[in-house]
Design a protein around this motif. Structure first.
Motif, PDB file in Angstrom:
ATOM      1  N   GLY A 316       0.813  -1.206   0.000  1.00  0.00           N
ATOM      2  CA  GLY A 316       0.000   0.000   0.000  1.00  0.00           C
ATOM      3  C   GLY A 316       0.849   1.259   0.000  1.00  0.00           C
ATOM      4  O   GLY A 316       0.340   2.369   0.152  1.00  0.00           O
ATOM      5  N   GLY A 317       2.155   1.095  -0.169  1.00  0.00           N
ATOM      6  CA  GLY A 317       3.059   2.240  -0.193  1.00  0.00           C
ATOM      7  C   GLY A 317       3.362   2.689  -1.611  1.00  0.00           C
ATOM      8  O   GLY A 317       2.840   2.140  -2.584  1.00  0.00           O
ATOM      9  N   LYS A 318       4.226   3.685  -1.732  1.00  0.00           N
ATOM     10  CA  LYS A 318       4.562   4.234  -3.041  1.00  0.00           C
ATOM     11  C   LYS A 318       6.011   3.977  -3.439  1.00  0.00           C
ATOM     12  O   LYS A 318       6.394   4.205  -4.580  1.00  0.00           O
ATOM     13  N   LYS A 319       6.820   3.512  -2.472  1.00  0.00           N
ATOM     14  CA  LYS A 319       8.227   3.289  -2.756  1.00  0.00           C
ATOM     15  C   LYS A 319       8.643   1.887  -2.335  1.00  0.00           C
ATOM     16  O   LYS A 319       8.077   1.306  -1.419  1.00  0.00           O
ATOM     17  N   LEU A 320       9.639   1.372  -3.030  1.00  0.00           N
ATOM     18  CA  LEU A 320      10.196   0.073  -2.682  1.00  0.00           C
ATOM     19  C   LEU A 320      11.375   0.248  -1.731  1.00  0.00           C
ATOM     20  O   LEU A 320      12.195   1.159  -1.913  1.00  0.00           O
ATOM     21  N   CYS A 321      11.452  -0.616  -0.737  1.00  0.00           N
ATOM     22  CA  CYS A 321      12.642  -0.592   0.122  1.00  0.00           C
ATOM     23  C   CYS A 321      13.663  -1.627  -0.353  1.00  0.00           C
ATOM     24  O   CYS A 321      14.829  -1.598   0.052  1.00  0.00           O
ATOM     25  N   ILE A 322      13.235  -2.537  -1.241  1.00  0.00           N
ATOM     26  CA  ILE A 322      14.147  -3.437  -1.939  1.00  0.00           C
ATOM     27  C   ILE A 322      13.715  -3.483  -3.405  1.00  0.00           C
ATOM     28  O   ILE A 322      12.610  -3.932  -3.715  1.00  0.00           O
ATOM     29  N   ARG A 323      14.549  -2.961  -4.286  1.00  0.00           N
ATOM     30  CA  ARG A 323      14.288  -3.083  -5.717  1.00  0.00           C
ATOM     31  C   ARG A 323      14.487  -4.533  -6.117  1.00  0.00           C
ATOM     32  O   ARG A 323      15.172  -5.285  -5.431  1.00  0.00           O
ATOM     33  N   LYS A 324      13.879  -4.924  -7.238  1.00  0.00           N
ATOM     34  CA  LYS A 324      13.901  -6.339  -7.587  1.00  0.00           C
ATOM     35  C   LYS A 324      15.330  -6.879  -7.661  1.00  0.00           C
ATOM     36  O   LYS A 324      16.226  -6.265  -8.241  1.00  0.00           O
TER      37      LYS A 324
END
Length: 341
Positions: A316-324
């Motif tokens: 439900g957020g807008k940013k990733l804390c770990i990119r793929k």
């Protein structure tokens, strides 16, 4: 709460039925079913499942039954026992972490019995660090550190709780106001007191006496067909280690709906005690805005990506804390779930 209710007499069975009515998921045994080793077998099964046990019998019977299974306070389930006359209900094991204290009080309320709780902080009417853990779905990283924190509370000292999340910190303050806890965004440069750190980060610098991991990360996973649980776990562990985050903070697991039958993936979620959130290809495709697309993944699934949009939609957020991050046949991404009180 999947209670195991174990009455060894017919009088106890009557009490057991009363308790079971208040806990729809309870497993109520009959005295006949607990004879000839049945009591030990039932207790062993409850331990395997991590299910709370309610013995309705003499204390000695309960103690002798559970002794072979006791390991440590981090993993032992709640155990309470009640006399068959229904006079007292006693918190016997895992009072705080397992929830035996609150379970004893709830059963006492249901049956009219007197609850008996012997943990030191409860006897003095003080909150403990496990109360913070339970109230906010946190995980104490090293249960051996509990003693130092609670000892400070019993001595009348203060415990400084560090949490960078403003919303959660505000909720913590409201829940534990006028107590031994002092809540701050950062650690004090000087001063006395024991420090408890609330953080998903494994790189946090404060010399904390105790670390609590918040359940605040949604992990999105994409994988090839037939990937086993071990390979998925290794990929997730590596992604989190490289990102400086604790897997103890995983709150959700998400993927595309065509992976519903992947035993490795579903098994990994179960190992965390979680259900998988499945998204349709159309939903993931809509969530690809601003993300790098994969032609291969689109041709295979109908979405330009799986791990990253799954993580964002689930969190439900807008940013990733770990990119793929791709490890072998598994792709992992993660997003932070905003705190909601």
């Amino acid at each position: 709460m999947g209670l195991f209710i174990l009455p060894v007499t017919d009088a106890g069975l009557s009490l057991g039925r009363k308790i079971a009515k208040a806990f729809p998921k309870a497993r109520l045994y009959t005295p006949a079913g607990l004879k000839d080793g049945g009591l030990r077998k039932a207790a062993k099964e409850a331990w395997r499942r991590g299910a709370p046990l309610v013995f309705i019998c003499a204390s000695g019977i309960a103690v002798r039954t559970i002794v072979p299974f006791i390991k440590d306070k981090a993993t032992d389930p709640a155990v309470v026992f009640m006399d068959e006359a229904g006079r007292f209900v006693v918190s016997l094991l895992s009072g705080h972490l397992g929830g035996a204290n609150s379970l004893a009080r709830e059963i006492a309320r249901i049956t009219g019995a007197t609850p008996v709780v012997s943990t030191a902080t409860d006897l003095r009417g003080l909150p403990c660090i496990e109360d913070v853990e339970k109230r906010f779905s946190l995980t104490i990283e090293d249960t051996r550190s509990i003693k130092r924190v609670n000892s400070e509370i019993l001595k009348g000292g203060r415990v400084i709780v560090i949490d960078e999340d403003r919303e959660r910190r505000s909720a913590l303050k409201e829940a534990f106001k006028n107590g031994p806890f002092v809540f701050r965004k950062t650690a004090p440069k000087r001063g006395t007191g024991v420090i408890a750190l609330v953080s998903a980060s494994t790189n946090a610098a404060p010399p904390a006496s105790l670390v609590l991991r918040p359940k605040e990360i949604a992990v999105g996973i994409g994988c090839r067909r037939g990937v086993p649980l071990k390979e998925i776990k290794e990929a997730v562990d590596k992604a989190f280690k490289d990102a400086g985050l604790s897997t103890a903070s995983i709150a959700k697991v998400a993927t595309i709906d065509i992976k519903r039958d992947e035993q490795g993936l579903t098994g990994y979620a179960r190992s965390l005690g979680l259900e998988i959130e499945f998204f349709k290809a159309k939903e993931l495709e809509k969530g690809m805005k601003g993300l790098k697309r994969s032609r291969f993944v689109f041709d295979t699934t109908g979405a330009g990506g799986v791990a990253e949009p799954s993580a964002l939609l689930s969190s439900g957020g807008k940013k990733l804390c770990i990119r793929k991050m791709k490890t072998g046949r598994v792709t992992v991404a993660a997003g932070r779930v905003p705190f909601r009180s």
